[in-house]
Design a protein around this motif. Structure first.
Motif, PDB file in Angstrom:
ATOM      1  N   LYS A   1       0.850  -1.198   0.000  1.00 29.95           N
ATOM      2  CA  LYS A   1       0.000   0.000   0.000  1.00 29.95           C
ATOM      3  C   LYS A   1       0.888   1.252   0.000  1.00 29.95           C
ATOM      4  O   LYS A   1       1.584   1.530   0.979  1.00 29.95           O
ATOM      5  CB  LYS A   1      -0.921   0.009   1.231  1.00 29.95           C
ATOM      6  N   GLU A   2       0.873   2.008  -1.117  1.00 28.09           N
ATOM      7  CA  GLU A   2       1.744   3.167  -1.268  1.00 28.09           C
ATOM      8  C   GLU A   2       1.509   4.204  -0.183  1.00 28.09           C
ATOM      9  O   GLU A   2       2.449   4.856   0.292  1.00 28.09           O
ATOM     10  CB  GLU A   2       1.524   3.801  -2.641  1.00 28.09           C
ATOM     11  N   VAL A   3       0.255   4.369   0.235  1.00 28.15           N
ATOM     12  CA  VAL A   3      -0.062   5.392   1.222  1.00 28.15           C
ATOM     13  C   VAL A   3       0.619   5.092   2.558  1.00 28.15           C
ATOM     14  O   VAL A   3       1.063   6.005   3.263  1.00 28.15           O
ATOM     15  CB  VAL A   3      -1.597   5.498   1.399  1.00 28.15           C
ATOM     16  N   TYR A   4       0.752   3.810   2.915  1.00 30.13           N
ATOM     17  CA  TYR A   4       1.457   3.431   4.138  1.00 30.13           C
ATOM     18  C   TYR A   4       2.962   3.577   3.963  1.00 30.13           C
ATOM     19  O   TYR A   4       3.679   3.982   4.896  1.00 30.13           O
ATOM     20  CB  TYR A   4       1.128   1.985   4.527  1.00 30.13           C
ATOM     21  N   ARG A   5       3.460   3.257   2.787  1.00 30.42           N
ATOM     22  CA  ARG A   5       4.900   3.326   2.547  1.00 30.42           C
ATOM     23  C   ARG A   5       5.414   4.756   2.667  1.00 30.42           C
ATOM     24  O   ARG A   5       6.477   5.004   3.242  1.00 30.42           O
ATOM     25  CB  ARG A   5       5.240   2.751   1.164  1.00 30.42           C
ATOM     26  N   GLU A   6       4.696   5.702   2.116  1.00 31.40           N
ATOM     27  CA  GLU A   6       5.136   7.101   2.149  1.00 31.40           C
ATOM     28  C   GLU A   6       5.279   7.622   3.574  1.00 31.40           C
ATOM     29  O   GLU A   6       6.253   8.294   3.914  1.00 31.40           O
ATOM     30  CB  GLU A   6       4.154   7.973   1.373  1.00 31.40           C
ATOM     31  N   VAL A   7       4.303   7.295   4.408  1.00 27.14           N
ATOM     32  CA  VAL A   7       4.341   7.751   5.800  1.00 27.14           C
ATOM     33  C   VAL A   7       5.435   7.020   6.582  1.00 27.14           C
ATOM     34  O   VAL A   7       6.178   7.618   7.364  1.00 27.14           O
ATOM     35  CB  VAL A   7       2.967   7.550   6.472  1.00 27.14           C
ATOM     36  N   GLY A   8       5.561   5.713   6.353  1.00 31.70           N
ATOM     37  CA  GLY A   8       6.549   4.918   7.068  1.00 31.70           C
ATOM     38  C   GLY A   8       7.981   5.331   6.776  1.00 31.70           C
ATOM     39  O   GLY A   8       8.842   5.308   7.668  1.00 31.70           O
ATOM     40  N   VAL A   9       8.256   5.734   5.541  1.00 27.72           N
ATOM     41  CA  VAL A   9       9.597   6.177   5.166  1.00 27.72           C
ATOM     42  C   VAL A   9      10.026   7.381   5.998  1.00 27.72           C
ATOM     43  O   VAL A   9      11.165   7.463   6.491  1.00 27.72           O
ATOM     44  CB  VAL A   9       9.646   6.509   3.655  1.00 27.72           C
ATOM     45  N   LYS A  10       9.133   8.335   6.174  1.00 26.68           N
ATOM     46  CA  LYS A  10       9.437   9.523   6.972  1.00 26.68           C
ATOM     47  C   LYS A  10       9.786   9.139   8.417  1.00 26.68           C
ATOM     48  O   LYS A  10      10.695   9.716   9.027  1.00 26.68           O
ATOM     49  CB  LYS A  10       8.242  10.473   6.975  1.00 26.68           C
ATOM     50  N   TYR A  11       9.069   8.175   8.963  1.00 26.18           N
ATOM     51  CA  TYR A  11       9.286   7.751  10.345  1.00 26.18           C
ATOM     52  C   TYR A  11      10.630   7.023  10.497  1.00 26.18           C
ATOM     53  O   TYR A  11      11.410   7.308  11.411  1.00 26.18           O
ATOM     54  CB  TYR A  11       8.139   6.836  10.765  1.00 26.18           C
ATOM     55  N   LEU A  12      10.919   6.103   9.567  1.00 26.62           N
ATOM     56  CA  LEU A  12      12.131   5.286   9.683  1.00 26.62           C
ATOM     57  C   LEU A  12      13.400   6.107   9.583  1.00 26.62           C
ATOM     58  O   LEU A  12      14.399   5.812  10.252  1.00 26.62           O
ATOM     59  CB  LEU A  12      12.128   4.201   8.600  1.00 26.62           C
ATOM     60  N   ARG A  13      13.404   7.122   8.736  1.00 24.09           N
ATOM     61  CA  ARG A  13      14.615   7.917   8.519  1.00 24.09           C
ATOM     62  C   ARG A  13      15.112   8.588   9.804  1.00 24.09           C
ATOM     63  O   ARG A  13      16.301   8.884   9.937  1.00 24.09           O
ATOM     64  CB  ARG A  13      14.349   8.974   7.449  1.00 24.09           C
ATOM     65  N   ILE A  14      14.212   8.818  10.726  1.00 24.12           N
ATOM     66  CA  ILE A  14      14.602   9.435  12.007  1.00 24.12           C
ATOM     67  C   ILE A  14      14.794   8.382  13.089  1.00 24.12           C
ATOM     68  O   ILE A  14      15.794   8.390  13.804  1.00 24.12           O
ATOM     69  CB  ILE A  14      13.541  10.465  12.439  1.00 24.12           C
TER      70      ILE A  14
END
Length: 477
Positions: A125-138
């Motif tokens: 699900k692209e919508v979950y991936r976009e949000v998760g990427v922001k979280y993981l980077r920090i």
């Protein structure tokens, strides 16, 4: 005739709760902090809840990779502590910490530099991936700090210093809650960062956790944590025994990590509402495990200490009592969760189909939790006593022969209803419970690594009524 009446039940309860309650409170605080995180993120959207929940599964995979190393460390810490072998403890800690921090750095690099890849593994699900990427980077920067805290907590608990990790968790959890409020919603003049604010709060709280642990241990002059030279005075004989006992535990946790990855990949490709519900369910699951892990930690330390000191009768008695005490406690917790689940799920932002999914998952888990937690505490206790093979063999065999095939077929081929697919993740627990209880009552799991423990072992086995049967079955050395 073998006699296990070596400790009154009153003394047993006192010994367990002195160790179990601080650990349970520490984990309960952490889980409560996760619930508050979920509630705050739920005010943003169900997508935010689901995305961060998927990121948590990546963190769980890291845990699976280093948890075996921690289990191996606790085996040696507890038995050496019972035998008063301080050099053995510090040497084992150094070996464990080196391996654990290597894993933490690898996962941190993946989260910070390759978050798109990580999220693509867990969901389509692209919508979950976009949000998760922001979280993981920090949050990836927090992984080495979190793993160090876990390693320090392991040696502190094994040497019966359970208050220091508790105090550190109190400071960390309440800081995390406050910082979430500041950075997620942009309070006190801070920018409104959403899920990135949650990740930043986690990172800062991890810094606070490590800082409190180091300050308190330095103030207490805790012997083992700061003996840096002794941490790396490894010799061939010790390393060989460490990895001989530890390899099955490490392989078990790695195999479980892979299986959990497969489970999350399958569940992450179900309905969108189910993904959000799964994230909330994991928080409830953590609440139950919070109560359980206190008993597991207490049992591992108490039993390991006595095995190391050669007091095998007491070790046998404590281990079996802890399993049933844990089962009764988990049953009470589950009943309360089922009764009060509705208002809590609504507070955490679930409604409609997501609410229904979470309710069904919670009910299924509560039905199986008593058996699941009993299996878990039995396996951890056996590990601390030197038996790192039996529980591993059972857990991995059933997972890959039964659970995973049914899960993949049900979720990806047969497209069964989500709740049926979810049930497949626990379908082996009743079978393993019966086998583990037979093994626990055999006494074949007592396998010391200390001289005092080995010297006392022949007499214990001589008096044990099931010795010959379990030796022939290959469950005793």
């Amino acid at each position: 005739m073998y006699n296990v009446n070596t400790m009154t039940y009153e003394k047993f309860l006192k010994s367990v709760f002195v160790l179990a309650l601080p650990v349970a409170l520490q984990n309960l605080l952490t889980t409560s902090g996760s619930m508050v995180d979920t509630i705050m993120l739920g005010n943003l959207s169900e997508i935010a809840v689901g995305a961060v929940g998927l990121c948590a599964q990546f963190t769980s995979l890291m845990l699976s990779c280093y948890w075996g190393l921690l289990g191996c460390g606790i085996l040696f810490f507890s038995q050496y502590y019972g035998a008063k072998d301080h050099k053995g403890i510090t040497r084992s800690y150094g070996m464990m910490l080196t391996c654990m921090m290597t894993i933490a750095v690898i996962f941190g690099v993946l989260a910070v530099l390759f978050p798109e890849f990580v999220m693509s593994v867990y969901t389509d699900k692209e919508v979950y991936r976009e949000v998760g990427v922001k979280y993981l980077r920090i949050v990836g920067f927090a992984y080495p700090l979190q793993v160090y805290s876990v390693a320090a907590s392991g040696i502190l608990r094994s040497t019966e210093n359970v208050k220091t990790p508790l105090y550190a968790s109190i400071a960390s959890v309440f800081s995390n809650m406050f910082l979430n409020w500041v950075f997620i919603f942009g309070n006190l003049g801070a920018p409104k960062m959403g899920v990135e604010g949650a990740a930043l709060a986690t990172l800062l709280a991890s810094v606070i956790n490590v800082t409190v642990v180091l300050i308190l241990c330095k103030k207490q002059n805790f012997y083992y944590l700061f003996r840096f030279k002794e941490h790396f005075t490894w010799d061939k004989e010790h390393a060989k025994e460490y990895f001989k006992k530890g390899l099955p535990i490490i392989c078990n946790e790695l195999a479980l990590g892979v299986s959990n990855l497969i489970i999350n990949v399958v569940l992450g490709r179900q309905a969108t509402e189910a993904i959000a519900a799964l994230a909330v369910f994991r928080t409830f699951e953590g609440l139950i495990i919070a109560f359980f892990s206190g008993f597991s930690s207490a049992s591992s330390v108490l039993v390991g200490n006595r095995v190391g000191a050669g007091k095998h009768d007491e070790a046998f008695q404590i281990a079996n009592r802890c399993v049933y005490l844990c089962a009764g406690t988990i049953f009470v917790v589950c009943i309360n969760l089922v009764i009060f689940h509705a208002p809590i799920l609504k507070i955490m932002g679930l409604s409609g189909a997501s609410f229904d999914y979470a309710t069904r998952m919670l009910i299924v888990f509560c039905i199986i939790a008593v058996l699941r937690m009993s299996n878990w505490i039995s396996n951890d206790t056996c590990r601390a006593s030197g038996d790192s093979i039996t529980g591993t063999f059972m857990e991995i065999s059933f997972m890959y022969v039964l659970n995973i095939p049914l899960l993949c077929l049900g979720g990806l081929v047969w497209h069964l209803p989500f709740i049926i697919v979810f049930i497949f993740t626990y379908i082996d627990e009743p079978i393993r419970y019966v086998l583990m209880q037979i093994h626990m009552h055999s006494g074949g799991w007592i396998r010391p690594v200390t001289k005092a423990g080995r010297d006392a072992l022949p007499e214990f086995r001589k008096e044990h009524p099931l010795k010959f049967f379990f030796t022939k079955m290959g469950l005793s050395e």
